[in-house]
Design an enzyme around this catalytic site. Structure first.
Site, short mmCIF file in Angstrom:
data_model
loop_
_atom_site.label_atom_id
_atom_site.label_comp_id
_atom_site.label_asym_id
_atom_site.label_seq_id
_atom_site.Cartn_x
_atom_site.Cartn_y
_atom_site.Cartn_z
N CYS A 1 43.62 12.59 62.08
CA CYS A 1 44.49 12.90 61.13
C CYS A 1 44.54 12.57 59.50
O CYS A 1 42.93 12.02 59.81
CB CYS A 1 45.47 11.46 61.03
SG CYS A 1 47.23 12.56 60.16
N HIS B 1 52.26 14.61 67.25
CA HIS B 1 52.28 14.58 66.43
C HIS B 1 52.78 14.25 64.91
O HIS B 1 52.64 13.43 63.96
CB HIS B 1 50.67 14.64 66.51
CG HIS B 1 49.43 13.95 65.57
ND1 HIS B 1 48.34 14.12 65.47
CD2 HIS B 1 49.71 14.19 64.24
CE1 HIS B 1 47.49 13.40 64.49
NE2 HIS B 1 48.35 13.93 62.95
N GLU B 2 52.70 15.38 64.90
CA GLU B 2 53.58 15.81 62.88
C GLU B 2 54.63 15.56 63.20
O GLU B 2 55.39 14.79 61.99
CB GLU B 2 53.49 17.40 62.86
CG GLU B 2 51.99 18.59 63.20
CD GLU B 2 51.55 17.87 62.21
OE1 GLU B 2 51.45 16.85 61.56
OE2 GLU B 2 50.02 17.78 62.94
N HIS C 1 54.43 11.95 62.46
CA HIS C 1 54.46 10.90 60.68
C HIS C 1 56.05 11.24 60.21
O HIS C 1 57.01 10.69 58.80
CB HIS C 1 53.93 12.23 60.44
CG HIS C 1 52.87 12.28 60.36
ND1 HIS C 1 51.50 11.50 59.90
CD2 HIS C 1 51.61 13.20 60.50
CE1 HIS C 1 50.64 11.23 60.71
NE2 HIS C 1 50.04 12.85 60.54
#
Length: 202
Positions: A120, A162-163, A166
């Site tokens: 990342c 994963h995104e 965030h």
């Protein structure tokens, strides 16, 4: 840093690898703001900045707005059919062209997970194994407010998870035991040795 249109692009919000917090910008560790439609001119400007930041990177699967200090539910990503990428991620199945999603979410399909190494821009020079759902149902909106939904499997499902993490103030290292965290150099060396062993066997 400036792009070809002389628009100043923000730097990444990065975390201290020991504390997994940022002393400079809390955006990366808080829940991002859900956007309303129609999007405001400020929202559209932020989307443009995120896209330009994404476009300047090489080998970038995706970015989320909080990574550049914009606390809004916006992500951009792409997964293409690529033989080299498949060497690193054998579960590469589904693909998607460059896509911008607003207010994305997902639900797992089943309980099966696959462990793979992630990296990342917000956690510099660190990687570690993360177990993600193999298959998900996603829901989001495009910039015009049109609903987007579908099913993603394999590496594409991993990128989406994963995104979206965030947007909820999470980073991949939240799921990794400290003893399993390694530098990118250590990871590349490990992969190199593994591939050499595979070549010997074949």
């Amino acid at each position: 840093m400036k792009n070809e249109n002389n628009i100043s692009l923000p730097q990444y919000v990065t975390l201290n690898i020991q504390t997994l917090n940022s002393s400079e910008d809390k955006t990366i560790r808080i829940k991002a703001k859900t956007l309303n439609f129609p999007l405001s001119s400020e929202d559209l400007r932020d989307i443009s900045i995120l896209e330009k930041k994404y476009d300047q990177e090489e080998n970038c699967a995706g970015l989320a707005a909080p990574q550049i200090g914009i606390s809004k539910c916006i992500i951009i990503f792409a997964v293409h059919e690529d033989a080299e990428l498949k060497k690193w991620h054998p579960d590469l199945k589904d693909t998607m062209p460059k896509t911008i999603w607003i207010n994305p979410s997902y639900k797992p399909i089943g309980i099966d997970k696959h462990e793979d190494y992630e990296g990342c821009f917000s956690v510099e020079n660190a990687t570690g194994p993360v177990a993600r759902f193999k298959k998900i149902h996603y829901h989001a909106y495009d910039i015009n407010g049109n609903q987007i939904q579908g099913i993603a499997e394999g590496f594409l499902a991993r990128v989406i998870q994963h995104e979206i993490d965030h947007l909820n103030g999470k980073v991949f290292l939240d799921y990794v035991a400290p003893k399993k965290i390694m530098t990118k150099e250590e990871y590349l060396e490990m992969r190199k040795k593994a591939m050499e062993q595979e070549n010997i066997k074949s």
